[in-house]
Design a protein around this motif. Structure first.
Motif, short mmCIF file in Angstrom:
data_model
loop_
_atom_site.label_atom_id
_atom_site.label_comp_id
_atom_site.label_asym_id
_atom_site.label_seq_id
_atom_site.Cartn_x
_atom_site.Cartn_y
_atom_site.Cartn_z
N GLU A 28 41.05 49.43 41.13
CA GLU A 28 39.76 48.74 41.81
C GLU A 28 38.57 49.02 41.61
OE1 GLU A 28 39.26 48.46 46.67
OE2 GLU A 28 41.41 48.55 46.16
N GLY A 29 37.59 47.98 41.44
CA GLY A 29 36.40 48.29 41.06
C GLY A 29 36.25 47.74 39.47
N THR A 30 37.37 47.61 38.69
CA THR A 30 37.21 46.97 37.46
C THR A 30 36.42 45.86 37.56
OG1 THR A 30 39.18 48.10 36.82
CG2 THR A 30 38.51 46.67 35.18
N GLU A 31 35.56 45.61 36.31
CA GLU A 31 34.93 44.48 36.11
C GLU A 31 35.77 43.21 36.21
OE1 GLU A 31 31.44 44.37 33.44
OE2 GLU A 31 30.58 46.43 34.25
N THR A 32 35.46 42.11 36.43
CA THR A 32 36.22 41.29 36.21
C THR A 32 35.24 39.99 35.83
OG1 THR A 32 35.94 40.31 38.63
CG2 THR A 32 38.15 41.44 38.19
N THR A 33 35.82 38.64 35.59
CA THR A 33 34.87 37.69 34.92
C THR A 33 33.87 37.54 36.14
OG1 THR A 33 36.65 36.54 33.98
CG2 THR A 33 34.79 35.09 34.63
N PRO A 34 32.56 37.46 35.82
CA PRO A 34 31.37 37.42 36.52
C PRO A 34 31.06 36.11 36.87
CG PRO A 34 30.49 37.47 34.34
CD PRO A 34 32.02 37.72 34.32
N LEU A 35 30.51 35.85 38.35
CA LEU A 35 30.22 34.70 38.81
C LEU A 35 28.71 34.12 38.36
CD1 LEU A 35 31.46 34.95 42.43
CD2 LEU A 35 32.50 33.67 40.50
N LEU A 36 28.35 33.04 38.19
CA LEU A 36 26.98 32.47 37.80
C LEU A 36 26.08 32.79 39.38
CD1 LEU A 36 25.06 31.19 35.95
CD2 LEU A 36 25.87 29.00 37.09
N CYS A 118 44.63 45.53 32.91
CA CYS A 118 43.60 44.27 33.65
C CYS A 118 43.49 43.20 32.73
CB CYS A 118 42.22 45.03 33.66
SG CYS A 118 42.02 46.47 34.70
N GLY A 119 43.82 43.14 31.40
CA GLY A 119 43.85 41.83 30.68
C GLY A 119 42.29 41.67 30.18
N TYR A 120 41.98 40.40 30.22
CA TYR A 120 40.91 40.08 29.97
C TYR A 120 39.68 39.54 31.08
CZ TYR A 120 42.57 39.40 24.98
OH TYR A 120 43.39 39.59 23.90
N LYS A 121 38.58 39.79 30.76
CA LYS A 121 37.58 39.10 31.47
C LYS A 121 36.73 38.30 30.66
CE LYS A 121 33.29 41.77 31.40
NZ LYS A 121 32.19 42.40 32.42
N VAL A 122 36.20 37.21 31.17
CA VAL A 122 35.15 36.35 30.48
C VAL A 122 34.05 36.36 30.74
CG1 VAL A 122 34.92 33.74 29.77
CG2 VAL A 122 37.35 34.65 30.10
N ASN A 123 32.97 36.62 29.94
CA ASN A 123 31.81 36.70 29.74
C ASN A 123 31.24 35.14 29.40
OD1 ASN A 123 31.26 39.33 31.02
ND2 ASN A 123 31.37 40.02 29.09
#
Length: 161
Positions: A28-36, A118-123
């Motif tokens: 929990e708390g791991t960065e995920t794909t951010p919102l605009l 966690c895999g990937y996040k997309v910036n």
């Protein structure tokens, strides 16, 4: 069970136990794909935030994403598998003065590998916004504050109305 069988059993148990790994659970708390992050400003005084009355936000061809709410800041997702996301921004939703403007957001998705759990996040890089013109736009202008969307701590775009 003789002494030899006990040692074989113990050695087998140790080998099996060493082969086990802890579960791959994304903490929990791991960065995920951010919102605009979008902030709305007053056209008469561009330094002042100004709430949009009864705002509804809908992705093109989708259900309502947000609203109706009276807000001066919103966060919305961008499509991770495309270079463009289009939203309808509807001011005064449900009233006789309802007004819909469409904004097209273009960008370059930049996948970032986090780890196995966690895999990937997309910036998103090179963000741009374009209000599609109609006969009665309530959105006066949009300004890119940050070209890259890597977190949700600061506004990325300001919209003047």
């Amino acid at each position: 069970m003789n002494q030899f069988q006990k040692w074989i059993f113990l050695a087998g148990f140790i080998i099996i136990a060493q082969g086990c790994q802890k579960d791959d659970i994304c903490p929990e708390g791991t960065e995920t794909t951010p919102l605009l992050v979008i902030e709305f400003y007053d056209a008469a005084d561009p330094s002042q935030l100004k709430a949009v009355q009864n705002l509804v936000v809908r992705a093109a061809g989708e259900e309502i994403f947000l609203g109706p709410e009276t807000v001066n800041t919103i966060t919305i997702p961008l499509r991770t598998n495309e270079n463009v996301t289009e939203y309808s921004f509807i001011r005064n939703s449900g009233s006789t003065t309802e007004n819909e403007d469409r904004i097209s957001f273009s960008y370059d998705p930049a996948p970032e590998y986090l780890n196995r759990a966690c895999g990937y996040k997309v910036n998103f890089t090179n963000i741009d916004a374009n209000t599609l013109q109609d006969e009665d736009n309530w959105i006066i202008s949009e300004v890119i504050l940050l070209e890259n969307v890597e977190n949700e701590t600061e506004a990325h775009i300001s919209i003047t109305h």
